[in-house]
Design an enzyme around this catalytic site. Structure first.
Site, short mmCIF file in Angstrom:
data_model
loop_
_atom_site.label_atom_id
_atom_site.label_comp_id
_atom_site.label_asym_id
_atom_site.label_seq_id
_atom_site.Cartn_x
_atom_site.Cartn_y
_atom_site.Cartn_z
N HIS A 53 0.84 -1.22 0.00
CA HIS A 53 0.00 0.00 0.00
C HIS A 53 0.86 1.26 0.00
O HIS A 53 0.43 2.30 0.49
CB HIS A 53 -0.96 0.03 1.18
CG HIS A 53 -1.65 -1.27 1.42
ND1 HIS A 53 -2.84 -1.62 0.82
CD2 HIS A 53 -1.28 -2.36 2.17
CE1 HIS A 53 -3.19 -2.84 1.20
NE2 HIS A 53 -2.25 -3.32 2.01
N LYS A 94 16.16 21.39 -12.43
CA LYS A 94 15.43 20.14 -12.62
C LYS A 94 16.19 19.02 -13.30
O LYS A 94 16.94 19.24 -14.24
CB LYS A 94 14.15 20.42 -13.43
CG LYS A 94 13.16 21.29 -12.71
CD LYS A 94 12.40 20.55 -11.65
CE LYS A 94 11.25 19.81 -12.31
NZ LYS A 94 10.44 19.11 -11.33
N GLU A 98 8.66 8.29 -17.45
CA GLU A 98 7.26 8.73 -17.58
C GLU A 98 6.68 8.31 -18.92
O GLU A 98 5.52 7.90 -19.02
CB GLU A 98 7.17 10.25 -17.40
CG GLU A 98 7.45 10.68 -15.97
CD GLU A 98 7.68 12.17 -15.83
OE1 GLU A 98 7.11 12.75 -14.91
OE2 GLU A 98 8.43 12.76 -16.64
N SER A 122 14.28 21.18 -17.33
CA SER A 122 13.09 22.00 -17.54
C SER A 122 13.48 23.26 -18.31
O SER A 122 14.59 23.76 -18.15
CB SER A 122 12.50 22.38 -16.18
OG SER A 122 11.76 23.56 -16.28
#
Ligand code: ARG
Length: 462
Positions: A159, A286, A293, A280
């Site tokens: 979980h 970043k 992704e 970025s």
């Protein structure tokens, strides 16, 4: 200027509308099958000679013509014309232009319906082999990383909450197990793929004496299909292949999801190599896990293809229908997605380092050793359900005191259970617990070291 009619369209009055040509063509997709189409045609022509349906000299010309076409196509010199609809007609047309009359005999006893199914099967056989190879290198990268971290403990989650300690290596090997099942599934899928439909014609077979076993053998098929009507419309193997791809995509997405989370500031369990991160356009600090992704989101394309192929199949009246042409869109989408994602994942895995300090710092949180304490009590004769309750109360006490389990004194333990003795401390703390796992396949150090050697041996033989 009126266009010339194609010789397989004599039945139609006039020439097809431009819209029809553009709408029905599959060349843009199926031209990547050219090698397989040519191999199938060469085998078919050889069989026609064996059956005296064409002469030896005609075969020679056909084979020479086909091999020239193949060379032109692989060198990029060939001019593809969408008006010819698909790769089968393109190659036949080019052959006739090259060698004349003998070229017109190639399609004897054959339909595009059995031809296209043959081409796809030949392509898929190779594609499966390629995917298995790529999955194997991904497994190798995971096993190597697991070997480096066979003794490093991390929190195991259920979980997404701290559950029990595990070693990083066993976490990584859990993916090797998944990808290994994917390999088994793909290899199983080769069985129904490896059947020759050639000789089934449009749907009914042929009145010509075609030797189906001979073409099957020449193309390395293990068997021939048993029913011509089924053979021209069977795309079960495509659905099966895409399902296998979908499950590979699922597993890659699970890995990506974990690592996106694990590489975040909050977790900091691992560091992706800079070469597999992007930055970025606005925020200069970043380091984004975009590859992961995209692996995660492209899974959707593969699932889309699975739905796509099933939807094509569900409404087929028996026999061949043009709907089946869409099969290629789905098998190519699925396999291209998987192919590039497996490759990206393997590269990312090889460039990743686990941050053992950060992992160690996280181990004190969340009472990862609570289950081990309950099991300690069981070993002292306390029934498990009771032990579970006792440890639950001890955890509550620790939370109030802002302490870990191993920080309690023997007296504090004894206040909850007389069964606790000084040896309790050998069973507390994530590092110790991970060393104490004794069941086969457990997420501890010894099991992981054994498993890493097992996988190294297995994979080195491939
Ligand atoms: N391009 C077609 C396909 O991919 C080839 C078979 C066409 N057959 C036909 N009878 N129209 O399925």
């Amino acid at each position: 200027m009126s266009k010339q009619k194609k010789n397989w369209e004599q039945r139609l009055s006039g020439t097809p509308d431009k819209l029809t040509v553009a709408f029905v063509e599959s060349l843009s997709l199926d031209k990547r099958l050219y090698k397989y189409d040519i191999a199938g045609s060469a085998a078919h022509a050889e069989m026609l000679v064996e059956q005296n349906l064409i002469s030896k000299s005609e075969l020679k010309e056909i084979k020479k013509g086909l091999s020239e076409i193949r060379d032109e196509m692989s060198s990029g010199k060939f001019k593809f014309d969408k008006e010819l609809e698909d790769i089968h007609m393109v190659i036949e047309d080019a052959l006739i232009k090259k060698i004349g009359e003998p070229g017109k005999k190639l399609h004897t006893g054959r339909s595009r319906n059995d031809q296209v199914s043959t081409d796809i099967r030949l392509w898929m056989r190779d594609e499966i082999e390629l995917l298995v190879k790529k999955l194997t290198s991904l497994e190798k990268s995971l096993v190597e990383l697991a070997g480096k971290h066979a003794g490093d403990v991390m929190p195991g989650f259920t979980h997404l909450q701290h559950a029990q300690p595990v070693v990083v290596g066993s976490y990584l090997l859990s993916f090797v197990e998944r990808f290994e099942r994917d390999i088994v599934r793909l290899n199983n899928c080769s069985r129904p793929v490896n059947v020759s439909p050639l000789g089934s014609g449009a749907l009914a077979g042929s009145t010509l004496r075609l030797d189906r076993k001979s073409t099957a053998e020449k193309l390395g098929f293990k068997d021939i299909s048993r029913n011509s009507i089924d053979a021209v419309s069977d795309r079960d193997f495509c659905a099966e292949f895409i399902f296998d791809c979908a499950l590979i995509a699922t597993h890659l997405s699970q890995l990506a999801e974990d690592w996106i989370i694990y590489s975040s500031e909050e977790f900091g369990f691992l560091r992706l190599d800079d070469s597999f991160c992007t930055s970025s356009s606005m925020m200069p600090q970043k380091r984004n896990p975009d590859l992961l992704e995209l692996i995660r989101s492209r899974t959707g394309r593969v699932y889309g293809s699975l739905m796509g192929i099933l939807t094509v199949l569900k409404a087929q009246p028996t026999g061949y229908n043009r709907d089946l042409q869409e099969d290629k869109f789905h098998i190519f989408t699925a396999s291209d997605m998987i192919d590039s994602s497996i490759e990206a994942a393997a590269a990312i895995v090889s460039g990743t380092t686990f941050n053992t300090e950060k992992l160690a710092a996280n181990l004190d949180k969340g009472f990862l050793d609570a289950t081990a304490l309950a099991e300690y009590l069981v070993n002292k004769g306390v029934p498990f359900r009771q032990a579970h309750g006792i440890v639950g109360s001890i955890v509550n006490f620790c939370e109030e005191q802002n302490k870990g389990l191993s920080e309690l004194s023997l007296d504090e333990f004894k206040a909850y259970s007389e069964a606790v003795e000084t040896d309790v401390y050998e069973n507390l703390g994530s590092e110790k617990v991970a060393r104490n796992y004794i069941t086969e396949g457990a997420a501890g150090q010894q099991q992981t070291e054994q498993r890493v050697s097992y996988w190294r041996e297995q994979l080195s033989e491939r």
